[in-house]
Design a protein around this motif. Structure first.
Motif, mmCIF file in Angstrom:
data_model
loop_
_atom_site.group_PDB
_atom_site.id
_atom_site.type_symbol
_atom_site.label_atom_id
_atom_site.label_comp_id
_atom_site.label_asym_id
_atom_site.label_seq_id
_atom_site.Cartn_x
_atom_site.Cartn_y
_atom_site.Cartn_z
ATOM 1 N N LEU A 139 3.193 10.761 11.760
ATOM 2 C CA LEU A 139 2.649 9.406 11.769
ATOM 3 C C LEU A 139 3.492 8.381 12.662
ATOM 4 O O LEU A 139 4.713 8.417 12.492
ATOM 5 C CB LEU A 139 2.553 8.840 10.324
ATOM 6 N N VAL B 248 -1.432 -0.300 6.591
ATOM 7 C CA VAL B 248 -1.840 1.055 6.705
ATOM 8 C C VAL B 248 -1.968 1.378 5.164
ATOM 9 O O VAL B 248 -1.205 0.993 4.384
ATOM 10 C CB VAL B 248 -0.552 1.760 7.146
ATOM 11 N N ASP B 249 -2.924 2.176 5.131
ATOM 12 C CA ASP B 249 -3.489 2.654 3.730
ATOM 13 C C ASP B 249 -3.967 3.998 3.736
ATOM 14 O O ASP B 249 -5.268 4.123 4.053
ATOM 15 C CB ASP B 249 -4.169 1.622 3.026
ATOM 16 N N LEU B 250 -2.985 4.923 3.609
ATOM 17 C CA LEU B 250 -3.308 6.466 3.899
ATOM 18 C C LEU B 250 -3.306 7.204 2.578
ATOM 19 O O LEU B 250 -2.577 6.553 1.802
ATOM 20 C CB LEU B 250 -2.934 7.054 5.090
ATOM 21 N N PRO B 251 -3.804 8.412 2.403
ATOM 22 C CA PRO B 251 -3.402 9.174 1.292
ATOM 23 C C PRO B 251 -1.893 9.402 0.866
ATOM 24 O O PRO B 251 -1.228 9.707 1.757
ATOM 25 C CB PRO B 251 -4.136 10.561 1.380
ATOM 26 N N ALA B 252 -1.662 9.460 -0.241
ATOM 27 C CA ALA B 252 -0.214 9.567 -0.568
ATOM 28 C C ALA B 252 0.323 10.789 -0.207
ATOM 29 O O ALA B 252 -0.333 11.936 -0.593
ATOM 30 C CB ALA B 252 -0.038 9.162 -2.056
ATOM 31 N N SER C 183 0.669 12.366 2.561
ATOM 32 C CA SER C 183 -0.003 12.998 3.549
ATOM 33 C C SER C 183 0.807 13.295 4.791
ATOM 34 O O SER C 183 0.057 13.886 5.643
ATOM 35 C CB SER C 183 -1.536 12.255 3.880
ATOM 36 N N PHE C 184 2.135 12.842 4.961
ATOM 37 C CA PHE C 184 2.795 13.199 6.321
ATOM 38 C C PHE C 184 3.884 13.713 6.206
ATOM 39 O O PHE C 184 4.634 13.329 4.920
ATOM 40 C CB PHE C 184 2.889 11.922 7.154
ATOM 41 N N VAL D 152 7.415 10.254 9.526
ATOM 42 C CA VAL D 152 6.923 8.983 9.946
ATOM 43 C C VAL D 152 7.962 8.282 11.123
ATOM 44 O O VAL D 152 9.248 8.518 10.752
ATOM 45 C CB VAL D 152 6.648 8.124 9.014
ATOM 46 N N SER E 108 5.956 1.399 1.674
ATOM 47 C CA SER E 108 4.684 1.944 2.484
ATOM 48 C C SER E 108 4.828 3.364 2.984
ATOM 49 O O SER E 108 4.143 4.445 2.820
ATOM 50 C CB SER E 108 3.927 1.275 3.587
ATOM 51 N N VAL E 109 6.019 3.522 3.805
ATOM 52 C CA VAL E 109 6.480 4.828 4.232
ATOM 53 C C VAL E 109 6.697 6.005 3.314
ATOM 54 O O VAL E 109 6.246 6.976 3.338
ATOM 55 C CB VAL E 109 7.325 4.366 5.530
ATOM 56 N N HIS F 231 3.629 7.329 1.988
ATOM 57 C CA HIS F 231 2.757 8.227 2.647
ATOM 58 C C HIS F 231 3.486 9.532 2.924
ATOM 59 O O HIS F 231 2.894 10.447 3.439
ATOM 60 C CB HIS F 231 2.547 7.437 4.170
#
Length: 244
Positions: A47, A100-104, A106-107, A110, A128-129, A132
């Motif tokens: 990400l 940013v609001d993405l599935p926990a 998921s990356f 970053v 947030s990072v 994620h």
């Protein structure tokens, strides 16, 4: 509304003529240090926060990352990134970093290059990072160094003959917005101390794995004498962290 100078046509035109905008990562003086701080990218989901023209996204895919998502608030930036990208495993989306609001989890990685000093709440970005990232994931970013951002003028002190005497630092512990001049325009940046960067990461659950203030090498100075100024004061702060 979040600051979005890059969708101003005049500002974007000037930004597009900068060496790093034309030459890409090789024209960015901090790139070799940033690259060395990145983890192995092969097979990873990456990400990029504030992806700009997508240079780091394309690099990640060159290193065989399995999927890359580049996010930026600017439609102009993303349009240029898409024009320069021919890879179905790279996706670009227009969104503010703060939203940013993405599935926990998921990356795996970053990254962010020279974008987070435009963000008011660094602690919130760290949380947030962290959410994620998958366990053991990496967060690598660069910002303007707090020595550089402390005064809004972001300039040297000159003598009567116009020679650079020293880099003034004042108000260092007064964190918050600074209206700086960039490309002959007013740009809002946020000054915070080195301690705030480090403690924000630690509070979010990261461990610090590497920190650089980018001291120019002899080779850098020989290839570009302008780097001699960076020996006198740091311009960049780069941090690599790992999700515990």
């Amino acid at each position: 509304m979040k600051q979005n100078k890059y969708d101003d046509s005049s500002f974007f035109a000037k930004y597009s003529q900068m060496p790093r905008s034309i030459g890409g990562l090789d024209a960015a003086g901090e790139w070799s240090t940033f690259r060395a701080m990145l983890p192995e990218l092969q097979g990873k989901k990456v990400l990029d926060l504030g992806c700009g023209f997508g240079w780091h996204c394309r690099y990640a895919r060159e290193q065989q990352a399995s999927y890359v998502l580049g996010l930026d608030l600017s439609a102009n930036m993303l349009e240029r990134a898409k024009e320069m990208t021919n890879d179905e495993q790279i996706e670009y989306r227009q969104i503010a970093i703060e939203e940013v609001d993405l599935p926990a989890g998921s990356f795996d990685v970053v990254l962010s290059s020279l974008a987070l000093h435009y963000i008011e709440d660094f602690g919130a970005i760290c949380r947030s990072v962290h959410a994620h990232l998958a366990p053991g994931g990496s967060f690598v970013f660069s910002v303007e160094h707090p020595i550089f951002t402390a005064l809004a003028a972001q300039d040297w002190h000159y003598d009567s003959q116009g020679e650079k005497q020293h880099w003034p630092v004042d108000g260092y512990h007064f964190e918050g917005p600074r209206e700086a001049r960039f490309l002959n325009d007013d740009v809002l940046k946020y000054h915070r101390t080195v301690a705030t960067y480090i403690n924000g990461l630690l509070a979010a659950g990261f461990s610090i794995t590497k920190l650089s203030e980018l001291q120019p090498t002899k080779e850098m100075i020989e290839s570009n004498p302008a780097w001699q100024e960076e020996v006198r004061r740091p311009m960049f702060l780069l941090i690599a962290a790992s999700k515990i």
